[in-house]
Enzyme design. Structure first.
Site: not given
Ligand SMILES: *Cc1c(COP(=O)(O)O)cnc(C)c1O
Length: 419
Positions: A147, A232, A261
């Site tokens: 994700f 990520d 986050k």
């Molecule tokens: C939450 C998340 C995202 C997306 O972040 P947003 O601030 O909602 O755009 C991307 N990568 C990972 C691993 C995430 O947990």
């Protein structure tokens, strides 16, 4: 009768919400008004123990005194200026991050945006660094179950059909291979490949922890083939796993990492960090964000980073994470419904034998406990990093009550007291 008054109060707001907000979220019927530490309160004054933490965002808990003071102080001095100018909070925050990942920083507002920036930088770097012009060199290998956000490019990267459906066409240039399988990456490399893009631990994918050595193997593979390694760390970063960044557990250095986050402790901020060599491809005019790294969010994030980059803070995260897992493992020995407990630091998942995670989450908020699920088979616990031992104990007690309510799956002779 007493209950009905409370119910009507939140119900009235919920009705109004449905009239004015787009229905992108299947929300729980809670109207939250304030929070302190790991507790939030709804409009009726009911308290909830928060093991969701804004989905790994409220790293210092709710309304941490120092964090709030930093925000208030900055709001009184300078809220926003354009990135046409310099300001000290942004420079300071970049310095704090670069102390742990040597390179340069681009600030934005969310995880998806940080990943978009990473994808753009990887493409630009590939274009800039080739001797023979190969405009078809732009492919990025990503992971099944990943994700990366909800923008078009991040949806294309993650490759989840159910998220892409209805929004086609997707941007080109992404392919997905099974996670935790270095051989699969190697087989997918073509002359067009420029980068490998992955989460160190898959978050939304259900807290998938890869085998030890996997990230180092990916690093070596990238080096051998001249590919960028993009991590990520939007969810795993900022102390969540007991290290500032999750890749540090493996002693490697990626080329690009993305953060969001937990970085701002609750204010919207994202960051994309790259080694200086790669970062050079972003020259004036190549990328931008109006709000990216503005004074308010940077001041908030500086106060977060200064706290949680401390070795004592990080080792406490590890200790609390181990304790949380230990307590959950104890429940596992008593309740057949719990299939597996896994995670690193305060990023923990509980796999269930039956698809009842929704029921458990619902029973949770009804009894004053906020829980999260990544699927109907998996609960995810991502509390504030400041969570206390007694709060973990309280959560375990409530979870146990909820599990007992699932009477058909309770083993006979539930224990009298926690060891
Ligand atoms: C939450 C998340 C995202 C997306 O972040 P947003 O601030 O909602 O755009 C991307 N990568 C990972 C691993 C995430 O947990």
């Amino acid at each position: 009768m007493r209950k009905r008054v409370d119910f009507t109060l939140s119900d009235r707001w919920i009705k109004q919400a449905d009239a004015v907000l787009m229905q992108t979220y299947a929300r729980f019927p809670l109207v939250l008004t304030r929070g302190v530490g790991a507790t939030v309160y709804d409009i009726n004054g009911k308290a909830y123990l928060d093991f969701v933490g804004g989905i790994a965002v409220n790293s210092l808990g709710h309304c941490d005194t120092q964090h709030v003071a930093a925000i208030v102080q900055q709001a009184k001095a300078l809220l926003h200026v354009s990135n046409l100018y310099y300001h000290i909070p942004q420079i300071t925050l970049a310095q704090r991050l670069i102390a742990h990942f040597p390179g340069k920083v681009f600030f934005c507002n969310s995880g998806a945006e940080a990943n978009e920036a990473a994808i753009k930088l990887a493409r630009k770097f590939a274009r800039d660094s080739q001797v023979i012009k190969r405009p078809d060199r732009f492919e990025i290998i990503a992971m099944q179950g990943a994700f990366h956000g909800r923008t078009l490019a991040t949806l294309a990267a993650a490759g989840r059909r159910q998220h892409q459906k209805g929004f086609e066409p997707m941007p080109r240039g992404f392919t997905q291979v099974p996670f935790d399988d270095c051989g699969a990456i190697e087989s997918a490399i073509t002359p067009k490949t420029i980068a490998v893009f992955l989460e160190p631990i898959q978050g939304e994918g259900g807290v998938r922890v890869p085998s030890p050595g996997y990230l180092s193997a990916v690093r070596r593979l990238c080096d051998r083939h001249g590919l960028l390694m993009i991590l990520d760390e939007v969810q795993t970063g900022m102390g969540r796993t007991g290290r500032l960044f999750a890749y540090q557990h493996e002693g490697i250095v990626p080329d690009i990492i993305t953060l969001a986050k937990g970085l701002g402790g609750g204010v919207p901020i994202g960051a994309m960090l790259a080694t200086s060599r790669v970062a050079e491809s972003f020259t004036p005019g190549t990328h931008a964000s109006t709000f990216g790294g503005n004074p308010l969010v940077c001041a908030a994030a500086v106060s977060v980073v200064e706290r949680l980059a401390k070795p004592a803070f990080l080792s406490r995260v590890k200790k609390m994470g181990d304790y949380l897992q230990k307590r959950l493992m104890q429940l596992k020995t008593r309740y057949r419904l719990i299939r597996e407990v896994r995670g690193v630091g305060l990023m923990v998942a509980v796999d269930l034998e039956r698809p009842v995670a929704s029921d458990l989450v619902k029973r949770g908020y009804e009894t004053g406990l906020l829980l999260n699920k990544t699927s109907n088979d998996t609960l995810r616990l991502i509390p504030p990093l400041t969570i206390q031992r007694i709060e973990i104990d309280a959560m375990i007690d409530r979870l146990e009550e909820i599990l007992q309510g699932q009477s058909d799956i309770t083993l006979e002779a539930p224990p009298q007291a926690a060891p």
